[in-house]
Design a protein around this motif. Structure first.
Motif, short mmCIF file in Angstrom:
data_model
loop_
_atom_site.label_atom_id
_atom_site.label_comp_id
_atom_site.label_asym_id
_atom_site.label_seq_id
_atom_site.Cartn_x
_atom_site.Cartn_y
_atom_site.Cartn_z
N ALA A 55 -3.94 -3.49 0.20
CA ALA A 55 -3.62 -4.36 1.34
C ALA A 55 -2.70 -5.50 0.96
N HIS A 56 -2.92 -6.12 -0.22
CA HIS A 56 -2.14 -7.31 -0.56
C HIS A 56 -0.66 -7.00 -0.80
N PRO A 57 -0.31 -6.02 -1.65
CA PRO A 57 1.13 -5.73 -1.80
C PRO A 57 1.77 -5.19 -0.53
N TYR A 58 0.99 -4.49 0.28
CA TYR A 58 1.51 -3.99 1.55
C TYR A 58 1.88 -5.17 2.44
N LEU A 59 1.00 -6.16 2.52
CA LEU A 59 1.27 -7.34 3.32
C LEU A 59 2.45 -8.13 2.78
N GLN A 60 2.54 -8.28 1.47
CA GLN A 60 3.62 -9.07 0.89
C GLN A 60 4.99 -8.53 1.29
N ASP A 61 5.18 -7.23 1.20
CA ASP A 61 6.47 -6.66 1.55
C ASP A 61 6.71 -6.73 3.05
N ASN A 62 5.66 -6.57 3.83
CA ASN A 62 5.78 -6.59 5.28
C ASN A 62 6.04 -7.98 5.84
N TYR A 98 0.85 4.13 -7.40
CA TYR A 98 0.17 5.18 -8.18
C TYR A 98 -1.03 4.61 -8.94
N ALA A 99 -0.99 3.34 -9.29
CA ALA A 99 -2.18 2.71 -9.86
C ALA A 99 -3.31 2.70 -8.83
N ASN A 100 -2.96 2.37 -7.59
CA ASN A 100 -3.97 2.42 -6.52
C ASN A 100 -4.51 3.84 -6.34
N LEU A 101 -3.62 4.82 -6.45
CA LEU A 101 -4.02 6.21 -6.27
C LEU A 101 -4.94 6.66 -7.40
N ARG A 102 -4.69 6.20 -8.62
CA ARG A 102 -5.61 6.53 -9.72
C ARG A 102 -6.99 5.95 -9.46
N GLY A 121 -15.38 9.16 1.59
CA GLY A 121 -14.52 9.04 2.77
C GLY A 121 -13.57 7.87 2.66
N VAL A 122 -14.06 6.74 2.18
CA VAL A 122 -13.21 5.56 1.98
C VAL A 122 -12.10 5.88 1.00
N ALA A 123 -12.46 6.54 -0.09
CA ALA A 123 -11.46 6.89 -1.12
C ALA A 123 -10.37 7.77 -0.53
N LEU A 124 -10.75 8.73 0.31
CA LEU A 124 -9.75 9.63 0.90
C LEU A 124 -8.83 8.88 1.86
N VAL A 125 -9.38 7.98 2.65
CA VAL A 125 -8.54 7.22 3.59
C VAL A 125 -7.53 6.37 2.83
N MET A 126 -8.01 5.69 1.77
CA MET A 126 -7.11 4.83 1.00
C MET A 126 -6.11 5.65 0.21
N ARG A 127 -6.51 6.82 -0.25
CA ARG A 127 -5.58 7.72 -0.93
C ARG A 127 -4.48 8.14 0.04
N ALA A 128 -4.87 8.51 1.26
CA ALA A 128 -3.88 8.93 2.26
C ALA A 128 -2.93 7.79 2.59
N PHE A 129 -3.47 6.59 2.71
CA PHE A 129 -2.63 5.44 3.05
C PHE A 129 -1.61 5.19 1.95
N ASN A 130 -2.04 5.22 0.70
CA ASN A 130 -1.13 4.96 -0.42
C ASN A 130 -0.07 6.06 -0.57
N TYR A 133 2.50 5.55 2.07
CA TYR A 133 3.50 4.53 1.73
C TYR A 133 4.55 5.10 0.79
N VAL A 134 4.12 5.87 -0.19
CA VAL A 134 5.05 6.45 -1.16
C VAL A 134 6.02 7.41 -0.49
N VAL A 135 5.51 8.34 0.29
CA VAL A 135 6.37 9.36 0.89
C VAL A 135 7.26 8.75 1.97
N ASP A 136 6.78 7.74 2.67
CA ASP A 136 7.59 7.04 3.65
C ASP A 136 8.75 6.29 2.99
N SER A 137 8.50 5.75 1.82
CA SER A 137 9.44 4.82 1.20
C SER A 137 10.46 5.50 0.30
#
Length: 566
Positions: A55-62, A98-102, A121-130, A133-137
């Protein structure tokens, strides 16, 4: 909805940074007699780190990063060439993601071993979100064989880049799995700790809604390339509310609060931990955003930005250039003699190219993007043009953003307003998701409520340009406004639709907005064979110049053949 916001919770997050934030291979950690063995770590200890370090690096860039400037929310008065002039012709690594993904993978594995389905379930949602971001960017990226370096195989150490199509479809399947894992009542799960979940306080229903709302995001992302697939997916979700619940209120937004106990857990560029206010002062309103907000009489403008400290006015009552009672007056003859012209949304680009000095006399003023080859500090006749300094003639961020924490200072990953605008767009396409006007107006209302100006809704939706007219342009403009501090999503929408139509100056690195991040040095140096293969899938445009395939102005698969955004 009550969100946990405790000092002790954030201490927990940062106490395990040594375990979970390390950008070296997590599995390389040995048993530390003074720490936690990663192979034995309790999953709840990893949950807050996976969330916060996403969340924090996502917010910083946004909020203050490259995409926030490119999408014309803000500009900077110094050290902001990436925002002000599209200076994206440089490598940008993805190590953070990728650190987040690990960490998410480790959370998933440990949760499986412990039989903790909620944490899975939480891990999968956060994995999908990260991964999203990678594939979008960047575009194509390691996915199928990523994160497997400890297995030691050649394909694990040097993973191939999967196609965007593969990754997007994989993300959607992972979110479906998360939807299933999170479908039970809270009491049916083992080991939920509300204080470890800094997003939803251990509420599986809200995590499930987040997963399905993200599915809507990624289906719509594919709507130009795979329209039938996207349509079927969105309609399946919307026709099965009990099986695929999505956000139903702005109070369900996926957002992380800040505590403010240190700079690390505080809102970016706050003045509590930067007494000089240097970082805060350099973030200023962009003219493109101001023009739209003022034109629509948008009540959110007052929440997000301050009026200028000293307004400029043109008057024949005064000679030359003079300050009287806190107002700066310019005589028209003086302006003509000094090559000055009033800023106008329709003419400023040509005026700037003609060497005119732009003067903005409005109460709220923004720096036009790519309007100068300088750092922007001298814009609008700033009497004290210091690189990175404030400007009494340009709007600064509202004072709330000086704070380290606050009720409106959230790192927002996804919102109910976004869901509404996705569905309004889907309805505009003719998909079976409900009424376009209803979703459009719900999106506006949700955003106004989010920023605590909901009482302005009835008047706002009657304003010319806001009042529903059925156009896609209107939907995307309101979605762009609502995506304040979520600029990355606005950038993805603009690339896909070419909307909103943003005026761009001619003094940037290129005369067009960038489309992607260049791959980082680590991939070029360590995984060069697969990197070389991946860039062959990029399509150069009229703006790639001499960059070659791996350019910020090259098109990846998602944009190829769509004629969007250019």
């Amino acid at each position: 909805m009550k969100r946990i916001n405790s000092f002790h919770k954030i201490l927990l997050v940062f106490a395990i940074l040594a375990l979970a934030s390390c950008e070296d291979h997590l599995t390389e950690l040995n048993i530390d007699p003074n720490g936690v063995d990663p192979d034995l770590v309790q999953p709840n200890l990893v949950v807050p780190t996976v969330i916060s370090q996403t969340a924090h690096p996502y917010l910083q860039d946004n909020y203050e990063g490259w995409v926030a400037g490119t999408m014309q929310y803000v500009q900077k008065s110094g050290w902001g060439s990436e925002l002000n002039k599209y200076d994206w012709n440089k490598e940008r690594g993805w190590d953070t993601w990728y650190a987040n993904l690990r960490n998410a993978k480790h959370l998933y594995q440990r949760s499986m071993e412990e039989g903790m389905e909620f944490q899975q379930g939480v891990a999968l949602v956060m994995r999908a979100f990260n991964y999203g971001y990678v594939v979008d960017s960047w575009g194509d990226a390691p996915y199928t064989n990523a994160l497997n370096a400890p297995d030691g195989g050649q394909g694990d150490l040097f993973p191939t880049f999967d196609s965007q199509e593969t990754i997007y479809k994989g993300i959607i399947e992972e979110l479906k799995e998360a939807n299933t894992l999170l479908s039970k009542p809270a009491g049916a799960y083992k080991g939920i700790q509300a204080n470890a979940d800094i997003l939803y306080s251990g509420n599986p229903e809200l995590w499930r809604k987040f997963a399905n709302s993200l599915m809507l995001r990624y289906y719509m992302r594919l709507s130009e390339k795979l329209p039938d697939y996207a349509k079927q997916g969105v309609e399946e979700i919307m026709s099965n509310a009990s099986s695929y619940p999505v956000f139903a209120s702005f109070e369900e937004d996926a957002m992380m609060s800040y505590v403010g106990s240190s700079n690390a857990d505080s809102w970016p560029a706050n003045v509590t931990y930067d007494a000089s206010a240097s970082n805060f002062n350099r973030i200023q309103l962009c003219a493109g955003f101001r023009d739209v907000l003022v034109g629509l009489e948008d009540p959110r403008l007052d929440v997000w930005f301050n009026p200028v400290k000293m307004q400029i006015k043109v008057s024949e009552d005064y000679e030359g250039d003079v300050v009287v009672d806190g107002v700066r007056y310019l005589n028209p003859t003086y302006m003509a003699e000094n090559n000055m012209v009033l800023y106008a949304p329709d003419t400023w680009v040509d005026d700037a190219e003609a060497g005119k000095v732009l003067v903005d006399t409005m109460v709220y003023v923004g720096l036009p993007i790519a309007s100068t080859t300088g750092d922007g500090s001298g814009w609008n006749l700033n009497p004290n043009p210091i690189q990175g300094g404030p400007n009494v003639h340009n709007s600064a961020l509202d004072d709330i953003y000086m704070e380290a924490e606050g009720d409106l200072l959230k790192a927002r990953l996804m919102s109910y307003a976004e869901v509404c605008f996705i569905l309004a767009e889907a309805a505009q396409k003719g998909w079976n998701v409900g009424d376009q006007q209803s979703w459009y107006e719900k999106g506006i209302k949700a955003s106004l409520n989010t920023w605590e100006v909901g009482n302005a809704y009835n008047d706002y939706v009657t304003v010319a340009g806001v009042a529903f007219d059925g156009s896609i342009e209107q939907i995307m403009e309101q979605k762009w406004i609502a995506n304040w501090t979520v600029a990355h999503e606005a950038w993805c929408d603009w690339r896909r639709t070419g909307l909103p139509q943003l005026t761009v100056g001619k003094k940037g690195v290129r005369e067009a907005m960038p489309l992607r991040f260049q791959y980082g040095a680590s991939e070029k140096d360590r995984n060069n064979v697969n990197y070389d293969a991946a860039i062959q899938n990029l399509q150069e445009t009229d703006y790639t110049a001499t960059d070659g395939e791996d350019s910020a102005w090259s098109k990846f698969w998602l944009l190829q053949g769509t004629n969007k955004p250019y």
